[in-house]
Design an enzyme around this catalytic site. Structure first.
Site, PDB file in Angstrom:
ATOM      1  N   ASP A  72       0.852  -1.188   0.000  1.00  0.00           N
ATOM      2  CA  ASP A  72       0.000   0.000   0.000  1.00  0.00           C
ATOM      3  C   ASP A  72       0.894   1.247   0.000  1.00  0.00           C
ATOM      4  O   ASP A  72       1.669   1.460   0.934  1.00  0.00           O
ATOM      5  CB  ASP A  72      -0.906  -0.021   1.241  1.00  0.00           C
ATOM      6  N   THR A 105      -3.104   5.116  -4.132  1.00  0.00           N
ATOM      7  CA  THR A 105      -2.024   5.878  -3.488  1.00  0.00           C
ATOM      8  C   THR A 105      -0.668   5.595  -4.130  1.00  0.00           C
ATOM      9  O   THR A 105       0.188   6.473  -4.174  1.00  0.00           O
ATOM     10  CB  THR A 105      -1.949   5.545  -1.986  1.00  0.00           C
ATOM     11  N   THR A 106      -0.472   4.384  -4.625  1.00  0.00           N
ATOM     12  CA  THR A 106       0.798   4.062  -5.296  1.00  0.00           C
ATOM     13  C   THR A 106       0.848   4.731  -6.661  1.00  0.00           C
ATOM     14  O   THR A 106       1.848   5.342  -7.039  1.00  0.00           O
ATOM     15  CB  THR A 106       0.959   2.537  -5.453  1.00  0.00           C
ATOM     16  N   ASP A 404      -9.416   0.177   1.529  1.00  0.00           N
ATOM     17  CA  ASP A 404      -9.328   0.611   0.127  1.00  0.00           C
ATOM     18  C   ASP A 404     -10.565   0.181  -0.646  1.00  0.00           C
ATOM     19  O   ASP A 404     -11.117   0.935  -1.448  1.00  0.00           O
ATOM     20  CB  ASP A 404      -8.071   0.016  -0.540  1.00  0.00           C
TER      21      ASP A 404
END
Length: 541
Positions: A72, A105-106, A404
């Site tokens: 994550d 987020t990545t 998520d």
């Protein structure tokens, strides 16, 4: 002595401070911008290998030696110890994406790193950073417009078996440790969101969804509970382990006799006085118990503790009790049971009691390891997702994955438009920006082409992480999208034999993808406009 100053300490004794000449050697202008880009790029390269369903995990070890295994992006960056101020901006970027959207987020950090890479090449060609930043801004508008053009509206129903919601939740779980149980976790995410969703306002109150975890069992033992799970047990070991048709008195007042104020003393000099005090305390305890019984309650939930005497009286009067419940847990219990939090025994009335079908004491492994399950509460809008796992790392990753997935489902309820994953949306935006670059005059066309190349980096990274040839994959997909005029062709990361992401139903919410582009572009613009770092008290002119 020109490079020294004389100062005095608090006792008036003089001492000399020699100025550090080395601190004057700072990078200014373009050189500073380049060094900032390199610092940010080094952070982006760390999370690059975690992008996509085949992305690799990272082991993070904190200062206490505790280990976290995750892919994550927000978690990786938040636990990295960074000294560089520019690199810290990327941590803030992933946190913004996590807070606002919850997923991607990545991807947002990888895109920001790619944009900075392209900007560095243009700076080395002699183009001013402000020109590049303005060009990226315009390119971002075109990319966002293209996302609107290619988005599909998938109709969402309030049914927990809605296939579109389940498939979207599965997409976000594809890159997580829990992907083996993605059917179960996606169903949990959909059930949790639909239970608390307000379809009129198109919003979801995350405060009503509690995620609890417990080490033990396997990830498949995780469950969805329409109620509240408290990490507590009944206050007396002889109290019944299960109570049906619960009427709960939710108290913030302690089950203790009133104490004298701190400024007063209570002196006891004889046995008779002590006996009188004891009788007074018992009388007060009995008054409290009577008020609870008169209200019709059969369970007491108290924010504070109570001593053995009160505990014994509660047991003797057939009242099950829970003590030391935290403030947030007490609020959630009140919301779930439609009860009122009562600050004084005098205010306790039957209308203020919370109601639930049952409260059960669950045991895990040993009799000391217990939790209380409050089921079928009168307000069905408060739910709990209970995550199990063989060790703490698996449990923590399960919690992150479910968060998520819940965010993805929430985003689809806010806006049911989706774009297709596997890099299909980025590739379509890249082609649109490239077309726009051909119509530009002057330096802007360089910035547009650089923006398109940065978007291509996402596709190449996905292909590389999936074991495919990145350049060959990118060129094949580009020619297919152009020739077939089909914007849903992406990288076949899982080897399903087709590049059609619509057929595989690999989707991302439109608002999440658009936010990625906007945040990454804004951060790049911010870094390009910085040409000096001044640390208060250290930097000198």
């Amino acid at each position: 002595m020109s490079n020294a100053i004389v100062a005095q300490d608090e006792m008036g004794r003089p001492f000399i401070i020699v100025r550090d000449q080395g601190k004057k050697q700072r990078k200014h202008g373009i050189e500073a911008t380049k060094s900032h880009i390199l610092a940010a790029r080094s952070v982006a390269s760390i999370v690059k290998t975690s992008l996509g369903p085949r992305g690799m995990d990272k082991i993070l070890i904190n200062q206490d030696g505790e280990i976290t295994i995750t892919n994550d992006g927000a978690t990786i960056l938040s636990q990295m110890d960074l000294d560089n101020e520019i690199a810290k901006l990327l941590v803030e970027l992933s946190r913004s994406q996590d807070d606002e959207i919850g997923d991607g987020t990545t991807g947002v950090v990888v895109l920001a790193g790619a944009l900075l890479d392209q900007a560095l090449e243009l700076i080395e060609k002699g183009i001013h950073p402000i020109k590049i930043a303005n060009g990226f801004d315009e390119a971002c508008k075109i990319a966002c417009q293209q996302l609107d053009n290619i988005a599909d509206d998938i109709h969402i129903s309030a049914d927990s078996s809605d296939a579109n919601l389940l498939k979207a939740a599965k997409t976000s779980l594809g890159s997580k440790i829990v992907s083996k149980s993605h059917d179960q976790f996606s169903q949990m995410a959909v059930d949790a969101v639909l239970a608390v969703a307000d379809f009129e306002r198109k919003d979801v109150d995350f405060e009503l969804i509690k995620i609890e975890s417990k080490v033990g069992g396997s990830i498949e033992d995780s469950s969805f509970i329409r109620g509240v799970l408290l990490e507590k047990e009944f206050s007396h070991p002889q109290m019944p382990k299960s109570v049906e048709d619960c009427r709960i008195a939710i108290l913030t007042c302690p089950l203790e006799p009133p104490k004298p104020k701190t400024k007063h003393k209570l002196e006891i000099s004889t046995a008779e006085e002590f006996k009188l005090l004891q009788e007074y305390e018992q009388e007060k305890f009995q008054e409290m118990i009577n008020k609870i019984k008169e209200s019709g309650a059969n369970v007491v939930a108290c924010q504070w503790g109570f001593d053995d005497e009160a505990n014994h009286l509660l047991l003797a009067n057939g009242l099950n009790a829970i003590r030391w419940i935290g403030g947030s847990e007490l609020e959630l219990l009140a919301i779930a049971t439609n009860g009122r939090i009562v600050p004084r025994f005098e205010d306790l009335t039957p209308e203020k009691l919370g109601k639930a079908a049952s409260i059960k004491e669950l045991e895990f492994g040993t009799t000391r390891d217990r939790m209380l399950l409050v089921e079928d509460c009168s307000n069905s809008k408060a739910v709990t997702c209970f995550i199990r796992g063989s060790n703490q790392m698996i449990v923590d990753e399960g919690v992150r994955a479910l968060h998520d997935s819940i965010c993805v489902v929430r985003n689809l309820i806010r806006d049911s438009r989706v774009v297709y994953g596997g890099g299909a949306a980025e590739l379509s935006c890249s082609l649109a920006v490239t077309d726009a670059a051909d119509r530009q005059k002057g330096i802007d066309q360089y910035a547009f082409r650089a923006y398109a190349a940065a978007l291509d980096t996402i596709i190449m990274t996905l292909a590389e992480n999936s074991g495919l040839d990145p350049i060959e994959t990118l060129s094949n997909l580009k020619s297919k999208q152009v020739n077939e005029k089909c914007s849903q062709l992406g990288v076949d990361c899982l080897g399903k034999g087709t590049n059609d992401m619509k057929e595989l139903f690999v989707v991302d919410p439109l608002i999440g993808k658009k936010q990625q582009l906007l945040l990454a572009t804004q951060l790049t613009r911010m870094i390009l406009k910085i040409n000096d770092v001044i640390i208060s008290g250290k930097d000198e002119y």
